[in-house]
Write a protein that holds these residues in place. Sequence first.
Motif, PDB file in Angstrom:
ATOM      1  N   VAL A   9       0.893  -1.248   0.178  1.00 22.38           N
ATOM      2  CA  VAL A   9       0.098   0.133  -0.030  1.00 22.38           C
ATOM      3  C   VAL A   9       0.802   1.295   0.119  1.00 22.38           C
ATOM      4  O   VAL A   9       2.024   1.266   0.606  1.00 22.38           O
ATOM      5  CB  VAL A   9      -0.929   0.188   1.022  1.00 22.38           C
ATOM      6  N   SER A  10       0.379   2.392  -0.570  1.00 21.02           N
ATOM      7  CA  SER A  10       1.197   3.595  -0.573  1.00 21.02           C
ATOM      8  C   SER A  10      -0.114   4.809  -0.256  1.00 21.02           C
ATOM      9  O   SER A  10      -1.278   4.465  -0.694  1.00 21.02           O
ATOM     10  CB  SER A  10       1.798   3.960  -1.862  1.00 21.02           C
ATOM     11  N   ILE A  11       0.234   5.556   0.306  1.00 23.79           N
ATOM     12  CA  ILE A  11      -0.701   6.911   0.629  1.00 23.79           C
ATOM     13  C   ILE A  11      -0.201   7.818  -0.435  1.00 23.79           C
ATOM     14  O   ILE A  11       0.986   8.202  -0.665  1.00 23.79           O
ATOM     15  CB  ILE A  11      -0.301   7.426   1.975  1.00 23.79           C
ATOM     16  N   MET A  44      -6.219  -0.080  12.281  1.00 24.62           N
ATOM     17  CA  MET A  44      -5.887  -0.713  10.616  1.00 24.62           C
ATOM     18  C   MET A  44      -5.136  -0.009   9.803  1.00 24.62           C
ATOM     19  O   MET A  44      -4.083  -0.436   9.122  1.00 24.62           O
ATOM     20  CB  MET A  44      -7.258  -1.141  10.015  1.00 24.62           C
ATOM     21  N   TRP A  45      -5.363   1.377   9.698  1.00 25.20           N
ATOM     22  CA  TRP A  45      -4.639   2.384   8.946  1.00 25.20           C
ATOM     23  C   TRP A  45      -3.352   2.336   9.346  1.00 25.20           C
ATOM     24  O   TRP A  45      -2.229   2.198   8.524  1.00 25.20           O
ATOM     25  CB  TRP A  45      -5.420   3.708   9.068  1.00 25.20           C
ATOM     26  N   LYS A  46      -3.012   2.448  10.599  1.00 20.66           N
ATOM     27  CA  LYS A  46      -1.859   2.531  11.055  1.00 20.66           C
ATOM     28  C   LYS A  46      -0.657   1.388  10.856  1.00 20.66           C
ATOM     29  O   LYS A  46       0.322   1.300  10.421  1.00 20.66           O
ATOM     30  CB  LYS A  46      -1.611   2.884  12.411  1.00 20.66           C
ATOM     31  N   ALA A  47      -1.600   0.078  10.954  1.00 18.69           N
ATOM     32  CA  ALA A  47      -0.782  -1.213  10.639  1.00 18.69           C
ATOM     33  C   ALA A  47      -0.439  -1.053   8.961  1.00 18.69           C
ATOM     34  O   ALA A  47       0.571  -1.859   8.832  1.00 18.69           O
ATOM     35  CB  ALA A  47      -1.647  -2.353  10.744  1.00 18.69           C
ATOM     36  N   LEU A  48      -1.288  -0.719   8.273  1.00 18.49           N
ATOM     37  CA  LEU A  48      -1.044  -0.493   6.746  1.00 18.49           C
ATOM     38  C   LEU A  48       0.263   0.404   6.654  1.00 18.49           C
ATOM     39  O   LEU A  48       1.394   0.179   5.780  1.00 18.49           O
ATOM     40  CB  LEU A  48      -2.269   0.062   5.905  1.00 18.49           C
ATOM     41  N   THR A  52       5.130  -3.752   5.334  1.00 11.39           N
ATOM     42  CA  THR A  52       5.510  -3.695   3.690  1.00 11.39           C
ATOM     43  C   THR A  52       4.266  -4.025   2.802  1.00 11.39           C
ATOM     44  O   THR A  52       3.986  -3.846   1.845  1.00 11.39           O
ATOM     45  CB  THR A  52       6.504  -4.303   3.386  1.00 11.39           C
ATOM     46  N   THR A  53       3.500  -4.923   3.200  1.00 11.23           N
ATOM     47  CA  THR A  53       2.316  -5.695   2.478  1.00 11.23           C
ATOM     48  C   THR A  53       1.379  -5.626   3.334  1.00 11.23           C
ATOM     49  O   THR A  53       1.022  -5.591   4.658  1.00 11.23           O
ATOM     50  CB  THR A  53       2.587  -7.025   2.129  1.00 11.23           C
ATOM     51  N   VAL A  54      -0.090  -5.701   2.733  1.00  3.72           N
ATOM     52  CA  VAL A  54      -1.462  -5.958   3.344  1.00  3.72           C
ATOM     53  C   VAL A  54      -1.412  -6.833   4.164  1.00  3.72           C
ATOM     54  O   VAL A  54      -1.823  -7.100   5.415  1.00  3.72           O
ATOM     55  CB  VAL A  54      -2.523  -5.734   2.170  1.00  3.72           C
TER      56      VAL A  54
END
Length: 94
Positions: A9-11, A44-48, A52-54
């Motif tokens: 994931v990337s923001i 959940m957001w912070k875990a992402l 490195t991966t979902v």
Amino acid sequence: MEDIFSQRVSIPRDVMVRDVAGESVILNLATETYFGLDDVGTRMWKALEDNTTVQAAYQKLLHEYDVDPETLRRDFQELIGKLVEHGLLELDSA
């Protein structure tokens, strides 16, 4: 369609996140789309953000919460789908 759990994931650059009393508000400044997360959604957001991966984020959450693995997987996938749909998160092949 590729399994999202094998993806990174990337923001997006235009996305801003603010914590407010244990919850989060996510805003895409380019599209003016925003999303509110409760305390579990914020975790959940912070875990992402921190993994490195979902799949790695999912494993981390699985160790933190006393939850059925399939329930967590479904809820996590649903949240990620909504964030991607609203341009607040991007998925890339790992």
